[in-house]
Structures are given as C-alpha cells and as structure tokens.
Design a protein around this motif. Structure first.
Motif, short mmCIF file in Angstrom:
data_model
loop_
_atom_site.label_atom_id
_atom_site.label_comp_id
_atom_site.label_asym_id
_atom_site.label_seq_id
_atom_site.Cartn_x
_atom_site.Cartn_y
_atom_site.Cartn_z
N TYR A 1 9.75 -7.20 5.87
CA TYR A 1 10.79 -8.23 5.69
C TYR A 1 11.29 -7.14 6.85
N GLY A 2 11.47 -6.44 7.39
CA GLY A 2 12.02 -5.25 8.50
C GLY A 2 12.59 -6.91 9.42
N GLU A 3 14.33 -6.02 9.64
CA GLU A 3 14.98 -6.49 10.66
C GLU A 3 14.12 -6.50 12.07
N CYS A 4 13.66 -7.56 12.94
CA CYS A 4 12.98 -7.28 14.29
C CYS A 4 14.16 -7.38 14.73
N LEU A 5 14.02 -6.19 16.18
CA LEU A 5 14.61 -6.58 17.44
C LEU A 5 14.44 -6.85 18.40
N CYS B 1 8.96 -4.32 11.32
CA CYS B 1 9.15 -5.64 11.49
C CYS B 1 7.77 -5.99 12.17
N SER B 2 7.49 -7.80 11.07
CA SER B 2 6.32 -7.84 11.37
C SER B 2 5.65 -8.59 12.40
N GLU B 3 6.46 -8.46 13.42
CA GLU B 3 6.35 -8.88 15.03
C GLU B 3 5.58 -8.04 15.47
N ASP B 4 5.99 -6.56 14.66
CA ASP B 4 5.54 -5.25 15.42
C ASP B 4 3.60 -5.22 15.04
N ALA B 5 3.75 -5.79 14.10
CA ALA B 5 1.76 -5.44 13.53
C ALA B 5 1.49 -6.55 13.82
N THR B 6 1.94 -8.08 14.26
CA THR B 6 0.94 -9.17 15.05
C THR B 6 1.05 -8.80 16.30
#
Length: 127
Positions: A123-127, A100-105
C-alpha cells in the motif's frame, strides 16, 4: 542493523541441496546491502523483516531458481534487482505496507517467471 560485507559471495545454495538466501525475522535489520557479486540463488530468496526499509544490495543477481518472496516487511519502501532475468518458480510480493505495488508489477513484467506471480497488499505511496 545492516548486513554487508558479503561482496565475494557468488552463489547461495547448491543444486540438490535445500538452501537459498533467507533473511527472515531480523527485527532490527534496516537495510540489506553487500551482495554485489551474488549472481545465482539455487532455491529461494526470502525477505521477512519488520524493520527492513531497503533491499537494494543485489546489483548482479540474475537468476533465482526457486521462489523470490518479499513478504511482511512493514516499512520496506525500496528493493532493486536490476539484472534479474529469471525466477524459476514464483514471485511473491505481498503484505509490504509501505511498498508501492507498481514497483513489484514492473519487476514481474521484466522478469521471466516460471510459475506464478502474487502481488498483494502493498500500500505504499507510488512516486
């Protein structure tokens, strides 16, 4: 395959000597744990492993003096650096198709980064 048992390692690399922590091209490596005491990496940290799904074994890592590069880990869904405070050069989190890109951000917003940040094609699903 897993990497563990390095719990007493405190520093990877030495000032003035090319080095760091490279976990690269291990196609059977699934999880990365066991670096409980590692606090500093002098040059760079690189993960590039097709089967790596989890890199959460760095609870004490606070400083990467060079680059932190998490790239081309096709099935990586989780990484954690809960005490990381600074990256001397660049944060690169790219081409991790299950992450999930949000984890890196979130990591980029929390850590002091010396030069640049590149977060692309996660492109992974963000939970």
């Amino acid at each position: 395959m897993t990497i563990d048992g390095l719990s007493s390692l405190r520093r990877a690399g030495s000032p003035g000597i090319s080095g760091g922590l490279w976990v690269n091209g291990n196609d059977s490596l699934v999880t990365l744990t066991g670096f409980e005491s590692l606090t500093t990496v002098d040059e760079r940290v690189i993960f590039n492993n097709e089967a790596l799904s989890s890199a959460v074994g760095f609870p004490a890592l606070s400083t990467v003096n060079g680059d932190l590069s998490i790239t081309y880990n096709d099935v990586l869904t989780a990484f954690a650096f809960p005490r990381l405070e600074s990256i001397g050069l660049s944060l690169l989190v790219t081409d991790n198709y299950s992450l999930c890109s949000e984890d890196a951000t979130a990591l980029a917003h929390r850590v002091d980064i010396g030069r640049r940040t590149s977060i692309l094609r996660n492109y992974g699903e963000c939970l």
